[in-house]
Design a protein around this motif. Sequence first.
Motif, PDB file in Angstrom:
ATOM      1  N   GLN A 168     -31.367 -10.895 -23.989  1.00  0.00           N
ATOM      2  CA  GLN A 168     -31.114 -12.429 -23.975  1.00  0.00           C
ATOM      3  C   GLN A 168     -32.909 -12.766 -23.775  1.00  0.00           C
ATOM      4  OE1 GLN A 168     -29.664 -12.360 -20.314  1.00  0.00           O
ATOM      5  NE2 GLN A 168     -27.891 -10.707 -20.543  1.00  0.00           N
ATOM      6  N   MET A 169     -33.490 -11.330 -23.969  1.00  0.00           N
ATOM      7  CA  MET A 169     -35.118 -11.558 -23.190  1.00  0.00           C
ATOM      8  C   MET A 169     -35.670 -11.825 -25.249  1.00  0.00           C
ATOM      9  SD  MET A 169     -36.140  -8.304 -21.164  1.00  0.00           S
ATOM     10  CE  MET A 169     -37.946  -8.429 -21.412  1.00  0.00           C
ATOM     11  N   LYS A 170     -34.787 -11.944 -26.124  1.00  0.00           N
ATOM     12  CA  LYS A 170     -35.007 -11.636 -27.166  1.00  0.00           C
ATOM     13  C   LYS A 170     -35.247 -13.933 -27.261  1.00  0.00           C
ATOM     14  CE  LYS A 170     -33.576  -8.286 -29.899  1.00  0.00           C
ATOM     15  NZ  LYS A 170     -32.535  -7.821 -30.886  1.00  0.00           N
ATOM     16  N   SER A 171     -33.956 -14.153 -26.962  1.00  0.00           N
ATOM     17  CA  SER A 171     -33.506 -15.273 -27.157  1.00  0.00           C
ATOM     18  C   SER A 171     -34.595 -16.985 -26.173  1.00  0.00           C
ATOM     19  CB  SER A 171     -32.436 -16.008 -27.155  1.00  0.00           C
ATOM     20  OG  SER A 171     -32.009 -15.836 -25.306  1.00  0.00           O
ATOM     21  N   LEU A 172     -35.471 -15.528 -25.113  1.00  0.00           N
ATOM     22  CA  LEU A 172     -36.296 -16.573 -24.150  1.00  0.00           C
ATOM     23  C   LEU A 172     -37.543 -17.551 -24.937  1.00  0.00           C
ATOM     24  CD1 LEU A 172     -36.599 -14.070 -21.404  1.00  0.00           C
ATOM     25  CD2 LEU A 172     -35.058 -16.175 -21.400  1.00  0.00           C
ATOM     26  N   SER A 173     -37.530 -18.439 -24.138  1.00  0.00           N
ATOM     27  CA  SER A 173     -39.286 -19.357 -24.514  1.00  0.00           C
ATOM     28  C   SER A 173     -39.645 -20.146 -23.419  1.00  0.00           C
ATOM     29  CB  SER A 173     -38.900 -20.080 -25.703  1.00  0.00           C
ATOM     30  OG  SER A 173     -37.405 -21.164 -25.089  1.00  0.00           O
ATOM     31  N   ALA A 174     -40.585 -21.193 -23.328  1.00  0.00           N
ATOM     32  CA  ALA A 174     -41.109 -21.225 -22.503  1.00  0.00           C
ATOM     33  C   ALA A 174     -41.852 -21.985 -22.947  1.00  0.00           C
ATOM     34  CB  ALA A 174     -42.121 -20.393 -21.297  1.00  0.00           C
ATOM     35  N   THR A 175     -41.984 -23.676 -21.831  1.00  0.00           N
ATOM     36  CA  THR A 175     -42.543 -24.701 -22.571  1.00  0.00           C
ATOM     37  C   THR A 175     -43.472 -24.745 -20.986  1.00  0.00           C
ATOM     38  OG1 THR A 175     -41.136 -25.792 -24.119  1.00  0.00           O
ATOM     39  CG2 THR A 175     -42.940 -27.075 -23.118  1.00  0.00           C
ATOM     40  N   ALA A 176     -44.945 -24.925 -21.064  1.00  0.00           N
ATOM     41  CA  ALA A 176     -45.752 -25.934 -20.237  1.00  0.00           C
ATOM     42  C   ALA A 176     -46.562 -27.195 -20.447  1.00  0.00           C
ATOM     43  CB  ALA A 176     -46.251 -24.747 -19.264  1.00  0.00           C
ATOM     44  N   SER A 177     -46.698 -28.058 -19.483  1.00  0.00           N
ATOM     45  CA  SER A 177     -47.590 -28.979 -19.732  1.00  0.00           C
ATOM     46  C   SER A 177     -48.644 -29.114 -18.737  1.00  0.00           C
ATOM     47  CB  SER A 177     -46.720 -30.506 -20.290  1.00  0.00           C
ATOM     48  OG  SER A 177     -46.218 -29.623 -20.759  1.00  0.00           O
ATOM     49  N   ASP A 178     -50.167 -29.471 -18.730  1.00  0.00           N
ATOM     50  CA  ASP A 178     -50.825 -29.275 -18.712  1.00  0.00           C
ATOM     51  C   ASP A 178     -50.822 -30.729 -17.162  1.00  0.00           C
ATOM     52  OD1 ASP A 178     -53.624 -31.743 -19.112  1.00  0.00           O
ATOM     53  OD2 ASP A 178     -52.419 -31.273 -20.453  1.00  0.00           O
ATOM     54  N   PRO A 179     -51.297 -31.020 -16.225  1.00  0.00           N
ATOM     55  CA  PRO A 179     -50.973 -31.781 -15.581  1.00  0.00           C
ATOM     56  C   PRO A 179     -51.468 -33.488 -15.754  1.00  0.00           C
ATOM     57  CG  PRO A 179     -51.807 -30.156 -14.310  1.00  0.00           C
ATOM     58  CD  PRO A 179     -51.861 -29.372 -15.906  1.00  0.00           C
ATOM     59  N   ASN A 180     -52.350 -33.223 -16.540  1.00  0.00           N
ATOM     60  CA  ASN A 180     -52.912 -34.842 -17.034  1.00  0.00           C
ATOM     61  C   ASN A 180     -52.687 -35.159 -18.411  1.00  0.00           C
ATOM     62  OD1 ASN A 180     -55.134 -34.535 -15.111  1.00  0.00           O
ATOM     63  ND2 ASN A 180     -56.078 -33.244 -16.225  1.00  0.00           N
ATOM     64  N   GLY A 181     -51.810 -34.582 -18.819  1.00  0.00           N
ATOM     65  CA  GLY A 181     -50.229 -34.693 -20.095  1.00  0.00           C
ATOM     66  C   GLY A 181     -51.520 -34.590 -21.729  1.00  0.00           C
ATOM     67  N   LEU A 182     -52.517 -34.111 -21.241  1.00  0.00           N
ATOM     68  CA  LEU A 182     -53.202 -34.092 -22.748  1.00  0.00           C
ATOM     69  C   LEU A 182     -52.379 -32.398 -23.376  1.00  0.00           C
ATOM     70  CD1 LEU A 182     -56.984 -32.939 -20.800  1.00  0.00           C
ATOM     71  CD2 LEU A 182     -55.844 -35.356 -21.798  1.00  0.00           C
ATOM     72  N   VAL A 183     -52.240 -31.497 -23.058  1.00  0.00           N
ATOM     73  CA  VAL A 183     -51.333 -30.420 -24.198  1.00  0.00           C
ATOM     74  C   VAL A 183     -50.018 -30.198 -23.389  1.00  0.00           C
ATOM     75  CG1 VAL A 183     -52.029 -28.013 -25.017  1.00  0.00           C
ATOM     76  CG2 VAL A 183     -54.095 -29.382 -24.436  1.00  0.00           C
ATOM     77  N   THR A 184     -49.434 -29.307 -24.898  1.00  0.00           N
ATOM     78  CA  THR A 184     -47.665 -28.793 -24.538  1.00  0.00           C
ATOM     79  C   THR A 184     -48.191 -28.000 -24.847  1.00  0.00           C
ATOM     80  OG1 THR A 184     -46.937 -31.353 -23.483  1.00  0.00           O
ATOM     81  CG2 THR A 184     -44.937 -29.420 -23.770  1.00  0.00           C
ATOM     82  N   VAL A 185     -47.361 -26.604 -24.773  1.00  0.00           N
ATOM     83  CA  VAL A 185     -47.526 -25.380 -25.127  1.00  0.00           C
ATOM     84  C   VAL A 185     -46.460 -24.788 -25.123  1.00  0.00           C
ATOM     85  CG1 VAL A 185     -49.993 -25.377 -25.115  1.00  0.00           C
ATOM     86  CG2 VAL A 185     -48.167 -23.629 -23.636  1.00  0.00           C
ATOM     87  N   LYS A 186     -45.846 -24.596 -26.042  1.00  0.00           N
ATOM     88  CA  LYS A 186     -44.612 -23.235 -26.168  1.00  0.00           C
ATOM     89  C   LYS A 186     -44.320 -21.994 -26.923  1.00  0.00           C
ATOM     90  CE  LYS A 186     -39.419 -23.839 -28.079  1.00  0.00           C
ATOM     91  NZ  LYS A 186     -39.046 -23.952 -28.594  1.00  0.00           N
ATOM     92  N   VAL A 187     -44.636 -21.192 -25.536  1.00  0.00           N
ATOM     93  CA  VAL A 187     -44.767 -19.407 -26.132  1.00  0.00           C
ATOM     94  C   VAL A 187     -42.638 -18.819 -26.394  1.00  0.00           C
ATOM     95  CG1 VAL A 187     -46.925 -19.400 -25.007  1.00  0.00           C
ATOM     96  CG2 VAL A 187     -44.638 -18.344 -23.736  1.00  0.00           C
ATOM     97  N   ASP A 188     -42.927 -18.246 -27.345  1.00  0.00           N
ATOM     98  CA  ASP A 188     -41.572 -16.928 -27.370  1.00  0.00           C
ATOM     99  C   ASP A 188     -41.508 -16.302 -25.903  1.00  0.00           C
ATOM    100  OD1 ASP A 188     -43.251 -15.236 -27.860  1.00  0.00           O
ATOM    101  OD2 ASP A 188     -42.800 -15.163 -30.652  1.00  0.00           O
ATOM    102  N   SER A 189     -40.261 -14.995 -26.233  1.00  0.00           N
ATOM    103  CA  SER A 189     -40.372 -13.993 -25.622  1.00  0.00           C
ATOM    104  C   SER A 189     -41.310 -12.918 -25.598  1.00  0.00           C
ATOM    105  CB  SER A 189     -38.900 -13.211 -25.349  1.00  0.00           C
ATOM    106  OG  SER A 189     -39.111 -13.010 -27.219  1.00  0.00           O
ATOM    107  N   THR A 190     -42.123 -13.048 -26.107  1.00  0.00           N
ATOM    108  CA  THR A 190     -43.508 -12.100 -26.301  1.00  0.00           C
ATOM    109  C   THR A 190     -44.855 -12.616 -25.456  1.00  0.00           C
ATOM    110  OG1 THR A 190     -43.685 -12.468 -28.685  1.00  0.00           O
ATOM    111  CG2 THR A 190     -42.043 -10.173 -27.753  1.00  0.00           C
ATOM    112  N   GLY A 191     -45.165 -14.191 -25.185  1.00  0.00           N
ATOM    113  CA  GLY A 191     -45.904 -14.557 -25.330  1.00  0.00           C
ATOM    114  C   GLY A 191     -46.705 -15.635 -25.907  1.00  0.00           C
ATOM    115  N   ASN A 192     -46.243 -14.766 -27.566  1.00  0.00           N
ATOM    116  CA  ASN A 192     -46.626 -15.833 -28.679  1.00  0.00           C
ATOM    117  C   ASN A 192     -46.255 -16.985 -28.435  1.00  0.00           C
ATOM    118  OD1 ASN A 192     -48.065 -13.004 -29.412  1.00  0.00           O
ATOM    119  ND2 ASN A 192     -46.018 -12.982 -30.567  1.00  0.00           N
ATOM    120  N   LEU A 193     -47.598 -17.834 -28.856  1.00  0.00           N
ATOM    121  CA  LEU A 193     -47.408 -19.409 -29.158  1.00  0.00           C
ATOM    122  C   LEU A 193     -47.194 -19.846 -30.288  1.00  0.00           C
ATOM    123  CD1 LEU A 193     -48.769 -21.876 -27.566  1.00  0.00           C
ATOM    124  CD2 LEU A 193     -50.673 -21.683 -29.495  1.00  0.00           C
ATOM    125  N   THR A 194     -45.366 -20.155 -30.297  1.00  0.00           N
ATOM    126  CA  THR A 194     -45.076 -20.597 -31.284  1.00  0.00           C
ATOM    127  C   THR A 194     -45.122 -22.788 -31.366  1.00  0.00           C
ATOM    128  OG1 THR A 194     -42.759 -21.455 -29.252  1.00  0.00           O
ATOM    129  CG2 THR A 194     -43.424 -18.959 -31.009  1.00  0.00           C
TER     130      THR A 194
END
Length: 143
Positions: free
Chosen positions: A46-72
Motif C-alpha cells: 500500500q505504501m508503494k502506491s502512495l503519492s501526495a500533491t500540494a499547491s501553495d496558497p498563492n497558486g504559484l506552485v503545485t508539486v507531487k511527491v511519491d511514497s518516499t517523498g521524492n519530487l515527481t
Amino acid sequence: MNDAAPRPQLSGLPRSLDMEAARARLEERRARFEQMAAQTQAMADQMKSLSATASDPNGLVTVKVDSTGNLTDIELSARTQRVAPDVVSRAIMDTLAEAKRRITDQTGEVIAATVGADSETGKAVAADLKERFGSGEDEEPRR
C-alpha cells in the motif's frame, strides 16, 4: 536394574501432554508470525502506491511527491514570471514540505490499518519517516 533417575514431569502432567502443549504454542507462534508477515507485506504494498500533491496558497506552485517523498512533478503557474525568484523558490520549498507532510500522514494511516501504530513494525516505520522527513512539529501545517 535401571539406575537412571526418573525424568521429572513438567507441571505434573504426563510427558505427552507437555509435548502437545509445546506443539500448540509453537503453532500459535508460527501463525502469529505469518499474520505479522502478511500485514507487513500489505503495508509495504500500500505504501508503494502512495503519492501526495500540494499547491501553495498563492497558486504559484503545485508539486507531487511519491511514497518516499521524492519530487515527481512540479508545475509553475504563469504568475511565477511576475514574482521575485526568491518568492518562487520559497513557495516551491514550502509546498514540497507540505506534500511530504501529507505523505507522512498517509503513511501513518496505512500503518494503523495494517500493522498497527503501536506495533514494533509500525513504530519503526514511523520513526524512519520522522528521520527522513522531519517531525514537522516546528512548521505550521497548511491545507
